[in-house]
Design a protein around this motif. Structure first.
Motif, mmCIF file in Angstrom:
data_model
loop_
_atom_site.group_PDB
_atom_site.id
_atom_site.type_symbol
_atom_site.label_atom_id
_atom_site.label_comp_id
_atom_site.label_asym_id
_atom_site.label_seq_id
_atom_site.Cartn_x
_atom_site.Cartn_y
_atom_site.Cartn_z
ATOM 1 N N PRO A 81 0.889 -1.036 -0.083
ATOM 2 C CA PRO A 81 -0.184 0.004 -0.060
ATOM 3 C C PRO A 81 0.778 1.222 0.052
ATOM 4 O O PRO A 81 0.709 2.209 -0.834
ATOM 5 C CB PRO A 81 -0.846 -0.098 1.286
ATOM 6 C CG PRO A 81 -0.803 -1.483 1.678
ATOM 7 C CD PRO A 81 0.540 -2.270 1.108
ATOM 8 N N SER A 82 1.905 1.295 0.833
ATOM 9 C CA SER A 82 2.910 2.362 0.712
ATOM 10 C C SER A 82 3.426 2.758 -0.484
ATOM 11 O O SER A 82 3.712 3.785 -0.807
ATOM 12 C CB SER A 82 3.769 2.215 2.052
ATOM 13 O OG SER A 82 3.188 2.364 3.243
ATOM 14 N N LEU A 83 4.127 1.690 -1.038
ATOM 15 C CA LEU A 83 4.705 1.949 -2.257
ATOM 16 C C LEU A 83 3.649 2.168 -3.373
ATOM 17 O O LEU A 83 4.365 3.095 -3.975
ATOM 18 C CB LEU A 83 5.463 0.361 -2.869
ATOM 19 C CG LEU A 83 6.848 0.068 -1.997
ATOM 20 C CD1 LEU A 83 7.241 -1.154 -2.151
ATOM 21 C CD2 LEU A 83 7.656 1.164 -1.990
ATOM 22 N N THR A 84 2.530 1.647 -3.490
ATOM 23 C CA THR A 84 1.822 2.235 -4.408
ATOM 24 C C THR A 84 1.411 3.442 -4.373
ATOM 25 O O THR A 84 1.462 4.368 -5.256
ATOM 26 C CB THR A 84 0.315 1.190 -4.270
ATOM 27 O OG1 THR A 84 0.794 -0.070 -4.556
ATOM 28 C CG2 THR A 84 -0.730 1.795 -5.494
ATOM 29 N N ARG A 85 1.205 4.164 -3.169
ATOM 30 C CA ARG A 85 0.782 5.601 -3.097
ATOM 31 C C ARG A 85 2.155 6.230 -3.491
ATOM 32 O O ARG A 85 1.858 7.628 -4.244
ATOM 33 C CB ARG A 85 0.544 5.831 -1.740
ATOM 34 C CG ARG A 85 -0.937 5.471 -1.139
ATOM 35 C CD ARG A 85 -1.579 6.161 0.199
ATOM 36 N NE ARG A 85 -0.453 5.627 1.282
ATOM 37 C CZ ARG A 85 -0.599 4.473 2.084
ATOM 38 N NH1 ARG A 85 -1.705 3.451 1.557
ATOM 39 N NH2 ARG A 85 0.196 4.097 2.988
ATOM 40 N N SER A 90 4.511 10.155 -7.408
ATOM 41 C CA SER A 90 5.431 10.509 -8.334
ATOM 42 C C SER A 90 5.019 10.650 -9.729
ATOM 43 O O SER A 90 5.233 11.612 -10.389
ATOM 44 C CB SER A 90 6.550 9.247 -8.339
ATOM 45 O OG SER A 90 7.588 9.535 -9.242
ATOM 46 N N LEU A 91 3.991 9.738 -10.022
ATOM 47 C CA LEU A 91 3.551 9.882 -11.417
ATOM 48 C C LEU A 91 2.525 10.989 -11.680
ATOM 49 O O LEU A 91 2.639 11.785 -12.586
ATOM 50 C CB LEU A 91 2.655 8.666 -11.840
ATOM 51 C CG LEU A 91 3.506 7.295 -12.030
ATOM 52 C CD1 LEU A 91 2.594 6.151 -12.018
ATOM 53 C CD2 LEU A 91 4.445 7.489 -13.421
ATOM 54 N N GLN A 92 1.775 11.416 -10.543
ATOM 55 C CA GLN A 92 0.993 12.563 -10.518
ATOM 56 C C GLN A 92 1.516 13.797 -10.452
ATOM 57 O O GLN A 92 1.314 14.684 -11.166
ATOM 58 C CB GLN A 92 0.085 12.550 -9.383
ATOM 59 C CG GLN A 92 -0.940 13.442 -8.901
ATOM 60 C CD GLN A 92 -1.733 13.529 -7.434
ATOM 61 O OE1 GLN A 92 -1.112 12.826 -6.673
ATOM 62 N NE2 GLN A 92 -2.630 14.253 -7.344
ATOM 63 N N VAL A 93 2.573 13.769 -9.858
ATOM 64 C CA VAL A 93 3.379 15.095 -9.842
ATOM 65 C C VAL A 93 4.607 15.407 -10.769
ATOM 66 O O VAL A 93 5.031 16.498 -11.182
ATOM 67 C CB VAL A 93 3.971 15.415 -8.597
ATOM 68 C CG1 VAL A 93 3.037 15.664 -7.261
ATOM 69 C CG2 VAL A 93 5.110 14.526 -8.097
ATOM 70 N N GLY A 94 4.491 14.234 -11.687
ATOM 71 C CA GLY A 94 5.469 14.249 -12.704
ATOM 72 C C GLY A 94 7.149 14.273 -12.260
ATOM 73 O O GLY A 94 7.887 14.810 -12.964
ATOM 74 N N VAL A 95 7.254 13.746 -11.058
ATOM 75 C CA VAL A 95 8.571 13.938 -10.639
ATOM 76 C C VAL A 95 9.185 12.349 -10.336
ATOM 77 O O VAL A 95 8.552 12.003 -9.592
ATOM 78 C CB VAL A 95 8.768 14.891 -9.558
ATOM 79 C CG1 VAL A 95 10.450 14.727 -9.071
ATOM 80 C CG2 VAL A 95 8.395 16.204 -10.072
#
Length: 116
Positions: A81-85, A90-95
């Motif tokens: 769960p933590s790794l998925t978040r 990271s994908l959401q903010v693009g970094v």
């Protein structure tokens, strides 16, 4: 040309102009039929992460993080769960953190082919 394309594929639309990708480059990519997907449209699921962790080979060498594959595999249910978040943020903010871009690359010599 390739740099502009690859940097634009994983860039939110509003940032494309500031990323050295010209409108012409973007339009050429779109008109060529190549699918463009920005990084903020991607996501991973807990089942993706869990499946990947469970498939790790515990006998492989350590990576730069020095976390044994055996530990990741054994604790997969707890850390998924933590790794998925973390991955989705990271994908959401693009970094992508610089530490994730580091790898231990070891060249492996292959025997030369014999000329028959």
């Amino acid at each position: 040309m390739f740099n502009n394309y690859f940097s634009s594929v994983f860039t939110p639309q509003e940032d494309l102009q500031s990323n050295n990708a010209t409108t012409t480059d973007i339009n050429d990519t779109i008109s060529s039929g190549s699918p463009m997907q920005s990084i903020d449209q991607l996501s991973v699921t807990e089942s993706d992460v869990l499946r990947t962790l469970k498939s790790l080979d515990p006998d492989k060498a350590l990576g730069p993080d020095e976390i044994p594959g055996r530990i990741l595999k054994v604790t997969a249910n707890q850390i998924t769960p933590s790794l998925t978040r973390l991955f989705n943020k990271s994908l959401q903010v693009g970094v992508v953190p610089d530490e994730w871009k580091v790898a231990n690359v070891v060249p492996v010599f292959k025997k030369e082919k014999r000329i028959a």
